[in-house]
Design a protein around this motif. Structure first.
Motif, PDB file in Angstrom:
ATOM      1  N   UNK A 180     -45.289  53.197 -28.089  1.00  0.00           N
ATOM      2  CA  UNK A 180     -45.012  52.157 -27.095  1.00  0.00           C
ATOM      3  C   UNK A 180     -43.627  52.393 -26.491  1.00  0.00           C
ATOM      4  N   UNK A 181     -43.570  52.313 -25.182  1.00  0.00           N
ATOM      5  CA  UNK A 181     -42.309  52.502 -24.484  1.00  0.00           C
ATOM      6  C   UNK A 181     -41.626  51.162 -24.278  1.00  0.00           C
ATOM      7  N   UNK A 182     -40.350  51.080 -24.655  1.00  0.00           N
ATOM      8  CA  UNK A 182     -39.575  49.862 -24.456  1.00  0.00           C
ATOM      9  C   UNK A 182     -38.548  50.106 -23.350  1.00  0.00           C
ATOM     10  N   UNK A 183     -38.481  49.209 -22.426  1.00  0.00           N
ATOM     11  CA  UNK A 183     -37.554  49.338 -21.318  1.00  0.00           C
ATOM     12  C   UNK A 183     -36.416  48.324 -21.474  1.00  0.00           C
ATOM     13  N   UNK A 184     -35.210  48.806 -21.306  1.00  0.00           N
ATOM     14  CA  UNK A 184     -34.043  47.945 -21.406  1.00  0.00           C
ATOM     15  C   UNK A 184     -33.893  47.134 -20.131  1.00  0.00           C
ATOM     16  N   UNK A 185     -33.781  45.831 -20.287  1.00  0.00           N
ATOM     17  CA  UNK A 185     -33.534  44.959 -19.154  1.00  0.00           C
ATOM     18  C   UNK A 185     -32.106  44.429 -19.226  1.00  0.00           C
ATOM     19  N   UNK A 186     -31.463  44.271 -18.104  1.00  0.00           N
ATOM     20  CA  UNK A 186     -30.100  43.768 -18.078  1.00  0.00           C
ATOM     21  C   UNK A 186     -29.908  42.848 -16.884  1.00  0.00           C
ATOM     22  N   UNK A 187     -28.725  42.216 -16.860  1.00  0.00           N
ATOM     23  CA  UNK A 187     -28.372  41.288 -15.772  1.00  0.00           C
ATOM     24  C   UNK A 187     -29.379  40.140 -15.651  1.00  0.00           C
ATOM     25  N   UNK A 188     -29.812  39.628 -16.808  1.00  0.00           N
ATOM     26  CA  UNK A 188     -30.748  38.504 -16.819  1.00  0.00           C
ATOM     27  C   UNK A 188     -29.946  37.207 -16.907  1.00  0.00           C
ATOM     28  N   UNK A 189     -29.959  36.362 -15.888  1.00  0.00           N
ATOM     29  CA  UNK A 189     -29.201  35.098 -15.948  1.00  0.00           C
ATOM     30  C   UNK A 189     -29.748  34.179 -17.036  1.00  0.00           C
ATOM     31  N   UNK A 190     -28.869  33.539 -17.775  1.00  0.00           N
ATOM     32  CA  UNK A 190     -29.264  32.527 -18.745  1.00  0.00           C
ATOM     33  C   UNK A 190     -29.322  31.188 -18.025  1.00  0.00           C
ATOM     34  N   UNK A 191     -30.477  30.573 -18.012  1.00  0.00           N
ATOM     35  CA  UNK A 191     -30.663  29.328 -17.289  1.00  0.00           C
ATOM     36  C   UNK A 191     -29.788  28.223 -17.883  1.00  0.00           C
ATOM     37  N   UNK A 192     -28.980  27.597 -17.032  1.00  0.00           N
ATOM     38  CA  UNK A 192     -28.101  26.523 -17.462  1.00  0.00           C
ATOM     39  C   UNK A 192     -26.741  26.981 -17.921  1.00  0.00           C
ATOM     40  N   UNK A 193     -26.512  28.303 -17.909  1.00  0.00           N
ATOM     41  CA  UNK A 193     -25.245  28.836 -18.414  1.00  0.00           C
ATOM     42  C   UNK A 193     -24.350  29.353 -17.297  1.00  0.00           C
ATOM     43  N   UNK A 194     -24.524  28.821 -16.113  1.00  0.00           N
ATOM     44  CA  UNK A 194     -23.809  29.343 -14.949  1.00  0.00           C
ATOM     45  C   UNK A 194     -22.318  29.059 -14.981  1.00  0.00           C
ATOM     46  N   UNK A 195     -21.866  28.108 -15.800  1.00  0.00           N
ATOM     47  CA  UNK A 195     -20.433  27.794 -15.833  1.00  0.00           C
ATOM     48  C   UNK A 195     -19.760  28.320 -17.102  1.00  0.00           C
ATOM     49  N   UNK A 234     -19.855  23.968 -18.992  1.00  0.00           N
ATOM     50  CA  UNK A 234     -18.773  23.087 -18.548  1.00  0.00           C
ATOM     51  C   UNK A 234     -19.238  22.132 -17.455  1.00  0.00           C
ATOM     52  N   UNK A 235     -20.488  21.701 -17.530  1.00  0.00           N
ATOM     53  CA  UNK A 235     -20.990  20.696 -16.592  1.00  0.00           C
ATOM     54  C   UNK A 235     -20.386  19.343 -16.943  1.00  0.00           C
ATOM     55  N   UNK A 236     -20.821  18.297 -16.276  1.00  0.00           N
ATOM     56  CA  UNK A 236     -20.221  16.973 -16.462  1.00  0.00           C
ATOM     57  C   UNK A 236     -20.195  16.557 -17.925  1.00  0.00           C
ATOM     58  N   UNK A 237     -21.316  16.755 -18.627  1.00  0.00           N
ATOM     59  CA  UNK A 237     -21.359  16.541 -20.067  1.00  0.00           C
ATOM     60  C   UNK A 237     -21.425  17.909 -20.728  1.00  0.00           C
ATOM     61  N   UNK A 238     -20.322  18.339 -21.334  1.00  0.00           N
ATOM     62  CA  UNK A 238     -20.252  19.690 -21.892  1.00  0.00           C
ATOM     63  C   UNK A 238     -21.256  19.858 -23.027  1.00  0.00           C
ATOM     64  N   UNK A 239     -21.887  21.023 -23.071  1.00  0.00           N
ATOM     65  CA  UNK A 239     -22.887  21.313 -24.096  1.00  0.00           C
ATOM     66  C   UNK A 239     -22.700  22.734 -24.611  1.00  0.00           C
ATOM     67  N   UNK A 249     -31.410  25.831 -27.353  1.00  0.00           N
ATOM     68  CA  UNK A 249     -31.147  24.712 -28.249  1.00  0.00           C
ATOM     69  C   UNK A 249     -29.839  24.084 -27.779  1.00  0.00           C
ATOM     70  N   UNK A 250     -29.837  22.790 -27.537  1.00  0.00           N
ATOM     71  CA  UNK A 250     -28.689  22.110 -26.929  1.00  0.00           C
ATOM     72  C   UNK A 250     -27.965  21.265 -27.974  1.00  0.00           C
ATOM     73  N   UNK A 251     -26.647  21.466 -28.080  1.00  0.00           N
ATOM     74  CA  UNK A 251     -25.800  20.635 -28.938  1.00  0.00           C
ATOM     75  C   UNK A 251     -24.666  20.093 -28.089  1.00  0.00           C
ATOM     76  N   UNK A 252     -24.326  18.817 -28.279  1.00  0.00           N
ATOM     77  CA  UNK A 252     -23.229  18.221 -27.524  1.00  0.00           C
ATOM     78  C   UNK A 252     -21.887  18.734 -28.036  1.00  0.00           C
ATOM     79  N   UNK A 253     -20.963  18.923 -27.111  1.00  0.00           N
ATOM     80  CA  UNK A 253     -19.626  19.396 -27.472  1.00  0.00           C
ATOM     81  C   UNK A 253     -18.749  18.251 -27.961  1.00  0.00           C
ATOM     82  N   UNK A 254     -17.674  18.613 -28.647  1.00  0.00           N
ATOM     83  CA  UNK A 254     -16.735  17.617 -29.153  1.00  0.00           C
ATOM     84  C   UNK A 254     -15.925  16.966 -28.048  1.00  0.00           C
TER      85      UNK A 254
END
Length: 227
Positions: free
Chosen positions: A1-16, A39-44, A60-65
Motif C-alpha cells: 500500500x502506498x502512503x502519501x504525505x499530506x501537508x498544509x492541512x488547516x486545523x478547523x477552529x485553530x486560526x488564531x 484566542x477567540x472571545x472565550x479562549x479554549x 476535544x475542547x477544554x476551557x482555558x484558565x
C-alpha cells in the motif's frame, strides 16, 4: 500500500493559534494529540487527534484558565513528554499579574484540566518538562529586556500557585543578548536550548533535568553547532 504525505492541512477552529501549539503521544493508541490554544472571545484549548487515518478535525475542547487577547498570541506552550501536564506562558508582561497557565492532561481522551494561574516572573519564551515531569523549566526574559534566565519549578509543589512560585530556582541568568529562548527535551533525556538572536552557534544543555536546583547541571554553550 502506498502512503502519501499530506501537508498544509488547516486545523478547523485553530486560526488564531500562531506559535501556541504542542503535541504529545496518545496514551492508549499509536497516535498523537496536537494541542492548540485558541484566542477567540472565550479562549479554549483544542486537542486534535492525529493517527493513521490522518487529522481528526473535530477537537476535544477544554476551557482555558484565562482569556488572553489576540496580542498575546505569541508565547510558549509545552506538553510534558509523559502526557501529564501542559503549560502555557504568554510573551507579554502584565504588571506582575499571574498569566502563565498550568493544566493536568489526560493523554487518553485529550482533555486538559486547569491547575492554576501562576506568575512565572518574566516574559516567557521557552518551556520544557523533565522526562518524568519532576520539574518544569522556563526560559524567560526580564520585563525590561536587559537579561534572561532559566528557571526551574518543582512539579511536586502544586498545592497552590503561591507555593509553586515560591519554590522556583534560578538555574542560570545572563545579561544582554543573546537571550535564552526555546527548549526541547531529547531522546537522551537532556534538555537543549537555543538563544536569540541565533548568532550563537551552540546549544545550552540541562544535563540532568530530573535533579533539583543546580544539581540539574546546566551548561551554557555546551553543544556546538555546525558553522
Amino acid at each position: 500500500m502506498t502512503h502519501y504525505l499530506k501537508k498544509n492541512i488547516p486545523l478547523q477552529g485553530a486560526d488564531s493559534a500562531v506559535e501556541v501549539i504542542t503535541a504529545v503521544a496518545c496514551a492508549d493508541q499509536n497516535a498523537f494529540w496536537v494541542f492548540v490554544r485558541n484566542f477567540s472571545a472565550t479562549n479554549k484549548l483544542l486537542a486534535y487527534l492525529v493517527d493513521a487515518e490522518g487529522i481528526h478535525q473535530t477537537p476535544v475542547v477544554s476551557l482555558c484558565l484565562s482569556n488572553q487577547s489576540l496580542l498575546q498570541q505569541v508565547g510558549t506552550v509545552k506538553a510534558s513528554s509523559d502526557g501529564r501536564y501542559l503549560v502555557y506562558g504568554p510573551s507579554g508582561w502584565n504588571l506582575n499579574i499571574p498569566v502563565s497557565e498550568l493544566y493536568n492532561l489526560n493523554s487518553i481522551n485529550g482533555e486538559a484540566t486547569p491547575v492554576f494561574l501562576f506568575n512565572s516572573g518574566g516574559v516567557n519564551w521557552g518551556a520544557e518538562f523533565s522526562a518524568n515531569s519532576e520539574f518544569l523549566y522556563l526560559a524567560m526574559e526580564s520585563p525590561g529586556g536587559d537579561s534572561s534566565k532559566i528557571v526551574q519549578f518543582d512539579m511536586g509543589q502544586l498545592s497552590s500557585a503561591t507555593v509553586f512560585q515560591n519554590n522556583k530556582i534560578v538555574v542560570n541568568a545572563i545579561s544582554g543578548a543573546p537571550k535564552y529562548w526555546q527548549q526541547q527535551i531529547a531522546p537522551d533525556g537532556k534538555i537543549y536550548g537555543i538563544q536569540y538572536p541565533t548568532s550563537t552557534k551552540s546549544l545550552s544543555v540541562i544535563n540532568e533535568p530530573s535533579k533539583k536546583g543546580l544539581f540539574c547541571n546546566f551548561q551554557p554553550n555546551a553543544f556546538p553547532l555546525a558553522s
